[in-house]
Design a protein around this motif. Structure first.
Motif, short mmCIF file in Angstrom:
data_model
loop_
_atom_site.label_atom_id
_atom_site.label_comp_id
_atom_site.label_asym_id
_atom_site.label_seq_id
_atom_site.Cartn_x
_atom_site.Cartn_y
_atom_site.Cartn_z
N HIS A 68 0.88 -1.21 -0.03
CA HIS A 68 0.00 0.03 0.09
C HIS A 68 0.88 1.44 0.11
CE1 HIS A 68 -4.33 -0.70 -0.13
NE2 HIS A 68 -4.13 -1.88 0.24
N TYR A 69 1.94 1.09 0.60
CA TYR A 69 3.07 2.34 0.48
C TYR A 69 3.12 2.37 -1.07
CZ TYR A 69 6.99 5.49 1.33
OH TYR A 69 7.83 6.39 1.34
N GLU A 70 3.47 1.50 -1.54
CA GLU A 70 3.87 1.58 -3.32
C GLU A 70 2.57 1.97 -3.90
OE1 GLU A 70 3.77 0.67 -7.33
OE2 GLU A 70 2.52 -0.49 -5.84
N LEU A 71 1.42 1.70 -3.48
CA LEU A 71 0.09 2.28 -4.27
C LEU A 71 -0.16 3.59 -3.88
CD1 LEU A 71 -2.42 1.76 -5.86
CD2 LEU A 71 -3.42 1.08 -3.68
N GLY A 72 0.38 4.06 -2.81
CA GLY A 72 0.34 5.51 -2.50
C GLY A 72 1.05 6.28 -3.19
N GLN A 73 2.30 5.76 -3.32
CA GLN A 73 3.38 6.46 -4.53
C GLN A 73 3.02 6.57 -5.88
OE1 GLN A 73 6.66 4.08 -3.25
NE2 GLN A 73 7.77 5.77 -2.39
N PHE A 74 2.19 5.53 -6.35
CA PHE A 74 1.75 5.41 -7.74
C PHE A 74 0.71 6.49 -7.75
CE2 PHE A 74 -2.03 4.05 -9.87
CZ PHE A 74 -1.46 4.23 -11.38
N LEU A 75 -0.34 6.58 -6.68
CA LEU A 75 -1.28 7.57 -7.05
C LEU A 75 -0.66 8.99 -6.74
CD1 LEU A 75 -4.09 5.89 -4.25
CD2 LEU A 75 -3.97 6.00 -6.95
N ARG A 76 0.31 9.27 -6.08
CA ARG A 76 0.97 10.62 -5.93
C ARG A 76 1.32 10.86 -7.52
NH1 ARG A 76 0.71 15.54 -4.91
NH2 ARG A 76 0.10 14.83 -2.86
N THR A 77 2.05 9.87 -8.15
CA THR A 77 2.48 10.28 -9.41
C THR A 77 1.31 10.38 -10.41
OG1 THR A 77 4.62 8.94 -8.99
CG2 THR A 77 3.91 9.38 -11.53
N ARG A 78 0.48 9.78 -10.59
CA ARG A 78 -0.77 9.51 -11.31
C ARG A 78 -1.47 10.84 -11.13
NH1 ARG A 78 -3.42 5.90 -14.50
NH2 ARG A 78 -5.64 6.23 -14.92
N TYR A 79 -1.68 11.41 -10.11
CA TYR A 79 -2.54 12.62 -9.59
C TYR A 79 -1.64 13.85 -9.21
CZ TYR A 79 -6.16 9.07 -10.20
OH TYR A 79 -6.84 7.99 -10.78
N ARG A 80 -0.47 14.12 -9.68
CA ARG A 80 0.20 15.08 -9.11
C ARG A 80 -0.24 16.28 -9.80
NH1 ARG A 80 2.89 12.25 -13.08
NH2 ARG A 80 3.47 13.27 -15.02
N ASN A 81 -0.99 16.49 -10.92
CA ASN A 81 -1.82 17.67 -11.36
C ASN A 81 -3.09 17.90 -10.79
OD1 ASN A 81 0.50 18.15 -13.06
ND2 ASN A 81 -0.31 16.88 -14.59
N LEU A 82 -3.64 16.76 -9.92
CA LEU A 82 -4.85 17.13 -9.41
C LEU A 82 -4.75 17.54 -8.08
CD1 LEU A 82 -8.04 16.72 -9.41
CD2 LEU A 82 -7.68 14.15 -8.81
N LEU A 83 -3.85 16.83 -7.30
CA LEU A 83 -3.83 17.04 -6.11
C LEU A 83 -2.78 18.30 -5.60
CD1 LEU A 83 -3.99 13.19 -4.75
CD2 LEU A 83 -5.52 15.01 -4.72
N ASN A 84 -2.77 18.80 -4.38
CA ASN A 84 -1.84 19.74 -4.09
C ASN A 84 -0.63 18.71 -3.40
OD1 ASN A 84 -1.04 22.49 -3.06
ND2 ASN A 84 -1.04 21.63 -0.98
N GLY A 85 0.65 19.51 -3.73
CA GLY A 85 1.83 18.85 -3.39
C GLY A 85 1.87 18.39 -1.98
N VAL A 329 2.15 -3.23 -14.13
CA VAL A 329 1.71 -2.35 -15.18
C VAL A 329 0.80 -1.33 -14.74
CG1 VAL A 329 2.11 -4.88 -16.46
CG2 VAL A 329 -0.24 -4.16 -15.54
N GLU A 330 0.54 -0.56 -15.93
CA GLU A 330 -0.61 0.28 -15.64
C GLU A 330 -1.90 -0.02 -15.46
OE1 GLU A 330 -0.14 4.27 -15.81
OE2 GLU A 330 1.79 3.29 -15.14
N PRO A 331 -2.62 0.46 -14.77
CA PRO A 331 -4.14 0.19 -14.65
C PRO A 331 -4.78 -0.09 -15.99
CG PRO A 331 -3.68 1.99 -13.41
CD PRO A 331 -2.31 1.85 -14.04
N TYR A 332 -5.36 -1.04 -16.07
CA TYR A 332 -5.99 -1.29 -17.49
C TYR A 332 -7.35 -0.75 -17.42
CZ TYR A 332 -8.82 -5.31 -15.36
OH TYR A 332 -9.44 -6.31 -14.62
N PRO A 333 -7.90 -0.03 -18.78
CA PRO A 333 -9.08 0.63 -18.69
C PRO A 333 -10.23 -0.43 -18.55
CG PRO A 333 -8.17 0.25 -21.02
CD PRO A 333 -7.26 -0.19 -19.83
N VAL A 334 -11.43 0.10 -17.90
CA VAL A 334 -12.70 -0.84 -17.68
C VAL A 334 -13.94 0.03 -18.38
CG1 VAL A 334 -14.17 -1.80 -16.06
CG2 VAL A 334 -11.84 -1.60 -15.54
N ARG A 335 -14.69 -0.55 -19.31
CA ARG A 335 -15.60 0.06 -20.03
C ARG A 335 -16.80 -0.46 -19.48
NH1 ARG A 335 -15.22 -0.49 -26.25
NH2 ARG A 335 -17.59 0.38 -26.02
#
Length: 418
Positions: A68-85, A329-335
């Protein structure tokens, strides 16, 4: 001359035609499963009982914390333009079920998502800061704990599911294997729907390098895995999936859709950017079944289902879904069935509406036709009893009249005759 004219026309077109509306990410909801843990229980003959685990049953392991620490780091990278630093309490809301492993998973995730910096550092030797994680008692959680066991109609649907041809055939096919597992584990009356716990225990032990008993062969594990996946499908699908969704995962889906709609409103003043939900594999299966996108396989540890809301300059909003079940791998899209990946919000709301109940408590009651049949049966029995009583009374009356009729005509002697 012709190329010059063509270039001029293209230049004019680029000036005169309206520019494409910019698509901006404005809000995210994500639901994840806790990380690696110890088994929730041991079977009677298991050589590894609760004392074999450092923190006991059902607890997050150090590997689960790292996931989960790794998942949090992934989310920080993915949403760096959405969330405050840095952490901003107005931008994120975190909800967890009331289990140690889900609460700790959320906290480990937040440690990776919001490493402290600047004024948020309170100890130079500690790259961590406390961030609130909210929960409610398990008995009151109707948002993230599934299946809910307070619904008579759902219990009826599960009974009917067990009698479907598919489940009956699989149960018959694996009857000897189920009996074999019963004998080896010391369990009694283990059925298809409850074999998941045996598989879960053996799976946890294998991940922690514990030697399995001799009877646990690769073939046994493969069969247990198949029956475990079937048990998840039985809970939320196979039979009357939409109705099951309305009584289970549709409650969470309805909450998510409502939040997406509120955040997409042009006049929305809310500063919230990220809604984080920490729960279980059954929670993800319940949600994905209500969306009709469940793959049929158990979601792995720290897997994450993502909803991204985008809005363009024209005010139109769309919803995209992604599923991260592999950190490599990157998250895969879900339609969503019936919609493109970037599904217009109004279509997303319309297509998910059949799985969302307006009055779940009412729908959880047994169907009226069932109650009517019971009432009709009672009335029919009462009518039969009444007819029988009437017949008995008539028989008694006739029996009492019969001696009078048998005497026939008799001459009555009057005083003058004598």
């Amino acid at each position: 001359m012709a190329p010059v004219a063509a270039l001029l026309l293209l230049s004019l077109a680029s000036v005169c035609l309206p520019a494409a509306a910019e698509n901006t990410l404005v809000y995210v909801t994500l639901l994840f499963r806790h990380g690696d843990r110890s088994p929730v229980r041991a079977y009677p003959t298991d050589p590894y009982q609760e004392g074999s685990w450092p923190q006991g049953f059902g607890q997050l392991s150090q590997e689960g914390m790292r996931q989960h620490y790794e998942l949090g780091q992934f989310l920080r990278t993915r949403y760096r333009n959405l969330l405050n630093g840095s952490y901003d309490r107005h931008e994120i809301s975190v909800r967890s079920t009331d289990f140690d492993r889900t609460l700790m998973s959320a906290e480990a995730n937040l440690a990776g998502l919001y490493p402290p910096s600047g004024r948020q550092v309170f100890n130079p030797d500690l790259k961590w800061q406390p961030i609130p994680v909210h929960t409610v008692p398990q008995s009151e959680d109707r948002l993230l704990l599934f299946p809910q066991n307070d619904c008579p109609r759902y219990a009826q649907l599960m009974n009917e599911t067990e009698r479907t041809e598919e489940v009956v055939n699989i149960t018959a096919e694996y009857r000897d294997f189920i009996e074999f597992v019963n004998n080896q584990t010391g369990l009694n009356n283990t059925g298809v729907e409850s074999l998941w716990s045996v598989h879960d225990t053996l799976f946890c032990e294998s991940r922690h390098n514990m030697t399995p008993p001799a009877w646990v062969t690769p073939d046994v594990l493969q069969k247990l895995r198949l029956l475990k996946d079937l048990s998840f499908q039985m809970m939320f699908g196979i039979y009357k999936q939409v109705e099951k969704s309305r009584l289970q995962g549709g409650m969470l889906l309805g909450e998510i859709v409502q939040n997406l709609s509120e955040m997409a409103a042009p006049d929305a003043k809310r500063r919230l950017k990220l809604k984080m939900l920490s729960a279980h594999d059954s929670t993800i299966v319940a949600l994905q079944s209500s969306l009709n996108v469940y793959s049929g396989q158990q979601p792995p540890y720290a897997s994450c289902h993502i909803f991204e809301l985008r809005r363009d300059d024209n005010g139109s909003a769309s919803v995209s879904m992604f599923f991260r079940n592999d950190s490599g791998v990157e998250p895969y899209p879900v339609r969503l069935p019936g919609c493109p990946l970037h599904c217009p919000l109004q279509d997303f709301v319309r297509l998910t509406q059949p799985s969302v109940s307006d009055d779940r408590d009412r729908e959880c009651q047994l169907p009226p036709e069932t109650e009517d049949k019971e009432i009709l049966l009672i009335l029919a029995l009462l009518a039969c009893a009444l007819l029988l009583l009437i017949a008995l009374l008539l028989g008694v009356v006739c029996w009492r009249k019969e001696p009078m009729a048998a005497r026939g005509y008799q001459h009555v002697t009057n005083q003058d005759d004598s």
